[in-house]
Design a protein around this motif. Structure first.
Motif, PDB file in Angstrom:
ATOM      1  N   SER A 152       1.087  16.916  -5.725  1.00 19.41           N
ATOM      2  CA  SER A 152       0.990  15.655  -6.405  1.00 19.41           C
ATOM      3  C   SER A 152       0.704  14.534  -5.839  1.00 19.41           C
ATOM      4  O   SER A 152       0.982  14.812  -5.000  1.00 19.41           O
ATOM      5  N   ILE A 153      -0.028  13.777  -5.838  1.00 17.07           N
ATOM      6  CA  ILE A 153      -0.553  12.111  -5.535  1.00 17.07           C
ATOM      7  C   ILE A 153       0.100  11.444  -5.556  1.00 17.07           C
ATOM      8  O   ILE A 153       0.002  10.962  -7.361  1.00 17.07           O
ATOM      9  N   SER A 154       1.544  10.750  -4.769  1.00 11.82           N
ATOM     10  CA  SER A 154       2.249   9.245  -5.197  1.00 11.82           C
ATOM     11  C   SER A 154       1.562   8.291  -4.260  1.00 11.82           C
ATOM     12  O   SER A 154       0.849   8.336  -3.236  1.00 11.82           O
ATOM     13  N   TYR A 155       1.657   7.551  -5.083  1.00 14.23           N
ATOM     14  CA  TYR A 155       1.067   5.720  -4.724  1.00 14.23           C
ATOM     15  C   TYR A 155       2.543   4.991  -4.538  1.00 14.23           C
ATOM     16  O   TYR A 155       1.928   4.076  -5.657  1.00 14.23           O
ATOM     17  N   PRO A 156       2.751   4.946  -2.999  1.00 13.24           N
ATOM     18  CA  PRO A 156       4.382   4.225  -3.396  1.00 13.24           C
ATOM     19  C   PRO A 156       4.079   2.882  -3.068  1.00 13.24           C
ATOM     20  O   PRO A 156       3.086   2.646  -1.735  1.00 13.24           O
ATOM     21  N   LYS A 157       4.512   2.136  -3.506  1.00 14.82           N
ATOM     22  CA  LYS A 157       4.600   0.410  -3.177  1.00 14.82           C
ATOM     23  C   LYS A 157       4.459   0.048  -1.410  1.00 14.82           C
ATOM     24  O   LYS A 157       4.057  -0.680  -1.301  1.00 14.82           O
ATOM     25  N   GLY A 158       5.849   0.708  -1.395  1.00 10.58           N
ATOM     26  CA  GLY A 158       5.864   1.297   0.269  1.00 10.58           C
ATOM     27  C   GLY A 158       4.563   1.028   1.498  1.00 10.58           C
ATOM     28  O   GLY A 158       4.277   0.632   2.224  1.00 10.58           O
ATOM     29  N   ARG A 159       3.390   2.190   0.674  1.00  6.88           N
ATOM     30  CA  ARG A 159       2.458   2.172   1.362  1.00  6.88           C
ATOM     31  C   ARG A 159       1.162   1.671   1.306  1.00  6.88           C
ATOM     32  O   ARG A 159       0.133   1.934   1.273  1.00  6.88           O
ATOM     33  N   GLY A 199      -2.235   6.726  -0.430  1.00 12.14           N
ATOM     34  CA  GLY A 199      -0.895   7.894  -1.634  1.00 12.14           C
ATOM     35  C   GLY A 199      -0.571   9.240  -0.790  1.00 12.14           C
ATOM     36  O   GLY A 199      -1.222   9.193   0.667  1.00 12.14           O
ATOM     37  N   ILE A 200       0.266  10.169  -0.919  1.00 13.77           N
ATOM     38  CA  ILE A 200       0.799  10.838  -0.177  1.00 13.77           C
ATOM     39  C   ILE A 200       0.860  11.891  -1.122  1.00 13.77           C
ATOM     40  O   ILE A 200       1.070  11.792  -2.654  1.00 13.77           O
ATOM     41  N   PRO A 201       0.687  13.215  -0.151  1.00 14.78           N
ATOM     42  CA  PRO A 201       1.202  14.389  -1.231  1.00 14.78           C
ATOM     43  C   PRO A 201       2.338  14.857  -1.348  1.00 14.78           C
ATOM     44  O   PRO A 201       3.714  14.890   0.276  1.00 14.78           O
ATOM     45  N   LYS A 202       2.783  15.227  -2.048  1.00 21.84           N
ATOM     46  CA  LYS A 202       3.860  15.564  -2.845  1.00 21.84           C
ATOM     47  C   LYS A 202       4.261  17.104  -3.321  1.00 21.84           C
ATOM     48  O   LYS A 202       3.297  17.086  -4.196  1.00 21.84           O
ATOM     49  N   GLU A 203       5.107  17.489  -2.785  1.00 25.32           N
ATOM     50  CA  GLU A 203       4.758  19.303  -2.988  1.00 25.32           C
ATOM     51  C   GLU A 203       5.622  19.799  -4.254  1.00 25.32           C
ATOM     52  O   GLU A 203       6.326  18.832  -5.653  1.00 25.32           O
TER      53      GLU A 203
END
Length: 116
Positions: A31-38, A42-46
């Protein structure tokens, strides 16, 4: 409250090392997560497999069988009396002060020389 805490800890430990979920083709799912710190990157997460609730099922069975925590605990304690004594009880126990003295003496050169 103590029983709930124990069950929560056991449930967490049981489900903490779940495998990654796979699709019908056997490929891992992300799944793709979009954290504020980045800043929008987007960051892929298992995606993990579904949690198991085996412990809760066991709790419900015990509750239906024994009625209360107090009754099930007294039954467990009665069953524990039938188990053999721990293996550690079959060895002679050395006093704590002697064990500490041996440990300190092991790392102290003067102490080792006075023993010999």
């Amino acid at each position: 409250m103590k029983a709930r805490l124990y069950i929560a800890a056991l449930h967490f430990n049981k489900n903490s090392y779940r495998d990654q979920a796979v699709n019908k083709n056997g490929e891992p799912i992300y799944s793709i997560s979009y954290p504020k710190g980045r800043k929008g990157a987007g960051i892929p997460k298992e995606v993990k497999v579904q949690q198991t609730y085996i412990l809760m099922e066991e709790v419900v069975k015990v509750r239906l069988e024994w009625g209360s925590y107090r009754n099930s605990r007294s039954n467990r304690e009665a069953a524990m009396r039938n188990y053999p004594a721990p293996i550690a009880d079959s060895y002679p126990h050395v006093p704590k002060t002697e064990l500490v003295e041996r440990h300190i003496c092991r790392f102290n050169i003067k102490c080792r020389l006075s023993i010999n």
